[in-house]
Write an enzyme that holds these catalytic residues in place. Structure first.
Site, PDB file in Angstrom:
ATOM      1  N   ASP A 180       0.888  -0.516  -0.212  1.00  0.00           N
ATOM      2  CA  ASP A 180       0.320   0.193  -0.310  1.00  0.00           C
ATOM      3  C   ASP A 180       0.636   1.014  -0.149  1.00  0.00           C
ATOM      4  OD1 ASP A 180      -1.611   2.285   1.083  1.00  0.00           O
ATOM      5  OD2 ASP A 180      -3.098   0.947   1.570  1.00  0.00           O
ATOM      6  N   HIS A 181       0.943   1.838  -0.998  1.00  0.00           N
ATOM      7  CA  HIS A 181       1.996   2.618  -1.258  1.00  0.00           C
ATOM      8  C   HIS A 181       1.932   4.432   0.029  1.00  0.00           C
ATOM      9  CE1 HIS A 181      -0.246   5.635  -4.048  1.00  0.00           C
ATOM     10  NE2 HIS A 181       0.759   6.174  -3.780  1.00  0.00           N
ATOM     11  N   HIS A 243      -5.545   2.924   0.746  1.00  0.00           N
ATOM     12  CA  HIS A 243      -4.705   4.031   1.719  1.00  0.00           C
ATOM     13  C   HIS A 243      -6.101   4.625   2.748  1.00  0.00           C
ATOM     14  CE1 HIS A 243      -2.848   3.342  -1.591  1.00  0.00           C
ATOM     15  NE2 HIS A 243      -3.817   3.743  -2.931  1.00  0.00           N
TER      16      HIS A 243
HETATM   17  C1  BG6 Z   1      -3.467   5.012  -6.257  1.00  0.00           C
HETATM   18  C2  BG6 Z   1      -4.839   4.478  -7.381  1.00  0.00           C
HETATM   19  O1  BG6 Z   1      -3.110   3.460  -5.288  1.00  0.00           O
HETATM   20  O2  BG6 Z   1      -3.232   5.717  -5.360  1.00  0.00           O
HETATM   21  C3  BG6 Z   1      -4.635   5.769  -7.998  1.00  0.00           C
HETATM   22  O3  BG6 Z   1      -4.932   3.151  -7.962  1.00  0.00           O
HETATM   23  C4  BG6 Z   1      -4.727   6.785  -7.396  1.00  0.00           C
HETATM   24  O4  BG6 Z   1      -6.130   6.003  -8.631  1.00  0.00           O
HETATM   25  C5  BG6 Z   1      -3.170   6.908  -6.456  1.00  0.00           C
HETATM   26  O5  BG6 Z   1      -3.964   8.288  -8.374  1.00  0.00           O
HETATM   27  C6  BG6 Z   1      -3.099   8.215  -5.861  1.00  0.00           C
HETATM   28  O6  BG6 Z   1      -1.953   7.602  -5.014  1.00  0.00           O
HETATM   29  P1  BG6 Z   1      -0.787   9.406  -5.145  1.00  0.00           P
HETATM   30  O7  BG6 Z   1       0.477   8.361  -4.208  1.00  0.00           O
HETATM   31  O8  BG6 Z   1      -0.594   9.473  -6.088  1.00  0.00           O
HETATM   32  O9  BG6 Z   1      -1.829  10.110  -3.951  1.00  0.00           O
END
Ligand code: BG6
Length: 500
Positions: A180-181, A243
């Protein structure tokens, strides 16, 4: 090996010609290499269907890195560790050739049999690949064998359970790293430090002093070229199930007895267990969905979601979600956690606002009006930092106050850019630290929570589009808070001078 170095390892990237590998994985590995976190004892095998040579692959990696940074020292030395093999994910002979190459590189670079299998590709292949790497002997080594797996982990609880059972045939839970980045973001990781390293906040971190918490993750981008995936996912499964719920868990969990993987995960799981379940009868009371129509982003006209490529012109898919989560435990009873995420909103921003309760009475001017509440704002991105909103005496006026902000900018402290989420997560996976990856129990509980909402939404056609691109979402999202006597703190008023 110096202290910062990761142990020797072979990194096998499935889906190595894809977008994620190009934009995130190669640049992150390169940054780790330049910093000395990745020792010379590493090799990368990229696999995908295309019939590339090592040279084509190396050139591709080089270009990906050159697109991401201007500092290109040691690039050739780094690239020389990359190998490519064309691969068919469902064919055992493909895995046997992969094993032969892996074993050879193991000898060449003294990799001690350590292997990281990184699945950077369409989720429908996760199970098949996990089956094959074990059945075809790729995991028969004396070192570690870890599986790193991208989201989405299933599309609902039953599909996630099925996938989990399948990959557990080949990998132990402790060797599965579900990405989960958001958990790799510096300021998301900082939530624990803010809470547990400060005498100031933790005593107030409960329903006696906090009136509500707001978590917003807004994007200006639309669905871009991901219509096919997004049509089946929508904002609830794309952002909330993972997230946003992860951020809520970190904000709400009890202090773990130590900051170890198991202890932190077990506290997060308890938060999910304490979530007040939504039922199909009361979804509308707690959750609001939206879909963007045409509008303007930064002065440019943009089309509506239903006009995007690979999107059904009658689509019922939500691009915006706002919700109220109640955590029915001793600490949080009565405190709403409002969450909100959407595409095509006015700014790209992730912020957490902790709103403290009003003081019992106002001794200042307008005694019948409460003072502005104290807020603690955690800026996750693009700025990184925290701001504390206080009231202080207005100079020369003893009965008037002014709002003041105390700000801390995380990434201007030592003048260096904070590491990218993927860089940290790769480093963690190579070192065997699974703290910032999601445990199966968390995944299962969060699917259970959102499944009710998505089932209900699937059954009912929504009156979409219901917000203009470039706006803050549908009106109903504001009403969700208004009926509780709150409002979304406008993100534009929370901006601070913290630089990126
Ligand atoms: C991803 C989603 O997990 O997270 C995308 O699949 C989204 O739709 C993205 O744009 C948002 O990540 P960040 O790091 O740009 O806020």
């Amino acid at each position: 090996m110096n202290q910062q170095e990761t142990p020797a390892a072979l990194i096998l990237i499935f889906g190595a010609t894809g977008d994620l590998a190009k934009r995130k994985l190669f640049p992150s590995l390169y940054r780790l290499y330049r910093k000395g976190s990745l020792s010379d004892q590493f090799a990368v095998i990229g696999t995908a269907r295309r019939d590339w040579t090592n040279d084509t692959f190396r050139q591709h990696v080089k270009e990906a890195i050159a697109d991401s940074t201007k500092q290109l020292e040691q690039l050739d030395a780094f690239i020389s560790h990359f190998y490519y093999q064309a691969h068919d994910v469902s064919d055992s002979s493909s895995y046997r050739s992969l094993k032969a190459l892996a074993d050879r590189l193991d000898d060449t670079y003294s990799l001690q049999g350590n292997r990281l299998f990184y699945l950077a590709m369409a989720p429908e292949f996760f199970g098949t690949i996990a089956d094959h790497v074990k059945a075809d002997g790729l995991t028969d080594t004396n070192g570690y064998n870890r599986l790193v797996i991208e989201k989405p982990f299933g599309h609902d609880l039953p599909s996630a359970e099925k996938l989990n059972q399948q990959i557990r045939q080949s990998f132990e839970e402790r060797d599965i790293y579900r990405i989960d980045h958001y958990l790799g973001k510096e300021m998301v990781q900082n939530i624990e430090a803010i809470r547990f390293a400060n005498a100031l906040f933790e005593p107030l971190w409960n329903n006696r002093y906090i009136s509500n918490i707001q978590v917003t993750s807004s994007e200006t981008l639309g669905v871009e070229e991901r219509g096919r995936y997004y049509e089946k996912s929508g904002a609830l499964k794309d952002m909330v199930q993972n997230h946003l719920m992860q951020m809520v868990a970190l904000l709400a969990m009890e202090p773990p007895i130590k900051l170890s993987t198991d202890e932190i995960r077990s506290e997060k799981v308890k938060v999910f267990r304490a979530l007040r379940p939504i039922t199909k009868e009361n979804v509308d009371q707690y959750f609001v969905r939206g879909q963007y129509g045409s509008g303007e982003i930064e002065g440019e006209p943009v089309k509506g979601y239903r006009q995007e490529v690979n999107v059904d012109p009658q689509s019922n898919t939500e691009t915006f979600v706002a919700g109220k989560l109640m955590i029915d435990n001793f600490r949080w009873a009565g405190v709403p956690f409002y969450i909100r995420t959407g595409k095509r909103m006015p700014s790209k921003s992730t912020k957490i606002v902790i709103q403290f309760k009003d003081i019992p009475m106002n001794l200042y001017y307008q005694p019948d009006q409460p003072l502005a509440p104290n807020l603690l704002v955690i800026h996750i991105q693009p700025e990184e930092g925290i701001t504390l909103h206080l009231n202080a005496k207005r100079a020369g006026q003893h009965l008037l106050t002014n709002p003041v902000k105390l700000s801390y900018a995380n990434n201007s402290v030592d003048g260096m850019n904070t590491p990218e989420a993927y860089e940290k997560l790769l480093n963690d996976a190579l070192r065997g630290d699974a703290t910032n990856f999601t445990h199966w129990d968390e995944v299962a509980l969060s699917w259970r929570f959102v499944d009710v909402i998505s089932d209900y939404w699937e059954m009912k056609q929504a009156a979409f589009p219901n917000y203009e691109a470039g706006s803050t979402g549908p009106k109903a999202a504001d009403e969700l808070l208004e009926k509780d006597g709150f409002f979304w703190w406008p993100l534009s008023t929370l901006e601070v001078d913290v630089c990126n």
